[in-house]
Design a protein around this motif. Structure first.
Motif, PDB file in Angstrom:
ATOM      1  N   TYR A 218       1.942   8.351  -9.466  1.00  0.00           N
ATOM      2  CA  TYR A 218       0.959   7.544 -10.175  1.00  0.00           C
ATOM      3  C   TYR A 218       1.638   6.651 -11.215  1.00  0.00           C
TER       4      TYR A 218
ATOM      5  N   ARG B 146      -0.372  -1.347  -9.021  1.00  0.00           N
ATOM      6  CA  ARG B 146      -1.113  -1.011  -7.806  1.00  0.00           C
ATOM      7  C   ARG B 146      -2.200   0.006  -8.142  1.00  0.00           C
ATOM      8  N   ASP B 147      -3.443  -0.454  -8.267  1.00  0.00           N
ATOM      9  CA  ASP B 147      -4.540   0.467  -8.555  1.00  0.00           C
ATOM     10  C   ASP B 147      -5.514   0.613  -7.387  1.00  0.00           C
ATOM     11  N   ASN B 148      -5.245  -0.102  -6.296  1.00  0.00           N
ATOM     12  CA  ASN B 148      -6.106  -0.011  -5.115  1.00  0.00           C
ATOM     13  C   ASN B 148      -5.531   1.036  -4.161  1.00  0.00           C
ATOM     14  N   TYR B 149      -5.816   2.289  -4.436  1.00  0.00           N
ATOM     15  CA  TYR B 149      -5.322   3.363  -3.571  1.00  0.00           C
ATOM     16  C   TYR B 149      -6.376   4.454  -3.460  1.00  0.00           C
TER      17      TYR B 149
ATOM     18  N   LYS C  14      -5.327  -1.429   0.660  1.00  0.00           N
ATOM     19  CA  LYS C  14      -5.545  -0.119   0.023  1.00  0.00           C
ATOM     20  C   LYS C  14      -4.423   0.825   0.462  1.00  0.00           C
TER      21      LYS C  14
ATOM     22  N   ASP D 249       1.424   2.622 -11.245  1.00  0.00           N
ATOM     23  CA  ASP D 249       0.951   1.944 -12.460  1.00  0.00           C
ATOM     24  C   ASP D 249       1.929   0.854 -12.897  1.00  0.00           C
TER      25      ASP D 249
END
Length: 420
Positions: free
Chosen positions: A232, A240-243, A220, A236
């Motif tokens: 962002y 990487r969307d686990n933040y 994360k 994208d």
């Protein structure tokens, strides 16, 4: 004479405006916070910063304490002296030189550290012994910039949690239990600066990616709250969307993944160029050369731009305002051009996304790093053009350019790129 500190008269004026617009209650609360912050800042400067080195855990100690460490591909770098040799106009005593950052090019790595803590409005990463993990802040804790950034993080942590941080620094141990998450990495800059994000924060993902490949874990990312749009957009593009956005509340992390603080290694720049690719986005620009405009910015604008623009037109150089493009459009634009010209500024970092580029950097009367260093590492042709600075704040002086000097340097550079 420009003064960096706010005067008493300015403080009084601001207080009067707050009182008139929001009333005595708001003014009272803001005054209390202001005084508390000033007291905390003074204590940090007096009692912590003179011996701040004792509170740090540096790269080698971090690697020794880590449960796992992986070295990353180095691919060479520059010595400090070589970097100094690259400075344009270095023999001109009338100019001011700002040589930072001076890269050290230590061996890059990524480490897994068990049981760490994040605390502060600007997150400060601590070990269980209360040591500050310097690689989460800067690559050189001993230089002026490194010390300043460490000081800022300590002040932020002290202001957010004065009792806990005071005990931590005094006892060399963390004695509180904030909420816990499993595995995370800090990808965070408190400066809303495109260059700092692209050159020094986003490359941390190279080490994080290596860790994930070796362990099969999904890390994360901890990023700034309400970060600029390009943060962002970059995440994208990279999938990487686990933040999570940092909200200032302290956290305990079972496994903190710490990449060594990024420097512009050739391998890192190549990783960034390869992975941050637009999704079939066409550039809005149709030109071989572009002028990266700062005419909408507060500083380093070209005062006589109307005159200069005529010279740009002669050579087919198209003015672009990067702030009007999304990140994919910017990357696509840099990938298609042969040359870029523009005043010193964050937009020049776009040279990362292309090969065989000609870069012309325009300066006022202060010569700033690091773009001549980046250009050298990327093997781009680089030229510098000096204008006359206008204004009080030397670093951000606006610029008057000599159109004849511009025409001369453009003629040679455009001819060279055309013949390749």
């Amino acid at each position: 004479m420009f003064e960096s500190r706010i005067t008493a008269v300015e403080r009084f004026r601001r207080a009067r405006e707050i009182y008139r617009e929001d009333g005595i209650h708001t003014l009272s609360n803001k005054t209390k916070r202001y005084l508390a912050r000033n007291i905390t800042d003074s204590l940090v400067e007096k009692y912590v910063m003179p011996d701040y080195h004792q509170y740090l855990i540096r790269s080698e100690d971090l690697k020794n304490q880590a449960t796992q460490v992986w070295d990353l591909n180095y691919n060479g770098g520059l010595t400090i002296q070589e970097q100094r040799d690259l400075i344009p106009f270095s023999n001109d005593r009338k100019l001011q030189f700002r040589n930072l950052p001076t890269y050290t090019f230590d061996d890059p790595f990524v480490a897994e550290l068990q049981d760490a803590y994040l605390v502060g409005e600007i997150p400060l990463a601590l070990t269980t012994e209360g040591k500050i993990i310097s690689d989460t802040i800067y690559f050189n804790a001993d230089c002026k910039v490194g010390k300043k950034r460490i000081q800022r993080r300590i002040k932020s942590a002290m202001n957010a949690s004065p009792l806990q941080m005071g005990k931590t620094l005094k006892t060399d141990s963390v004695r509180y239990n904030p909420p816990k998450i499993s595995i995370a990495s800090l990808v965070y800059t408190s400066y809303n600066n495109f260059c700092l994000w692209m050159e020094r924060e986003l490359p941390k993902l190279r080490g994080i990616e290596r860790y994930e490949e070796e362990t099969g874990e999904n890390v994360k990312l901890i990023i700034p709250n309400s970060a600029p749009k390009y943060v962002y957009e970059a995440l994208d593009i990279l999938g990487r969307d686990n933040y999570m956005e940092w909200d200032g509340e302290s956290l305990s992390i079972e496994r903190l993944i710490v990449p060594s603080y990024p420097q512009p290694y050739p391998a890192t720049l190549k990783w960034l160029r390869k992975n941050l690719q637009p999704n079939d986005m066409q550039s809005p620009v149709n030109a071989d050369w572009i002028y990266i405009s700062r005419q909408q910015s507060k500083g380093r604008k070209v005062v006589n731009f109307d005159e200069i623009n005529q010279v740009l037109d002669e050579f087919g150089v198209e003015e672009v305002s990067l702030e009007n493009m999304n990140l994919q459009e910017q990357i696509s634009t840099f990938q298609q051009v042969d040359g870029i010209i523009g005043p010193h500024g964050a937009g020049l970092v776009g040279m990362i996304w292309t090969k065989n580029l000609c870069v012309i950097e325009i300066f006022n009367e202060m010569i700033n790093a690091p773009f001549y260093i980046l250009a050298h590492i990327l093997d781009h042709d680089y030229e510098a053009l000096l204008g006359k600075g206008i204004g009080d704040i030397r670093r951000n002086q606006n610029i008057v350019l000599n159109k004849y000097e511009l025409r001369s340097i453009l003629k040679e550079s455009v001819d060279n790129t055309s013949s390749k």
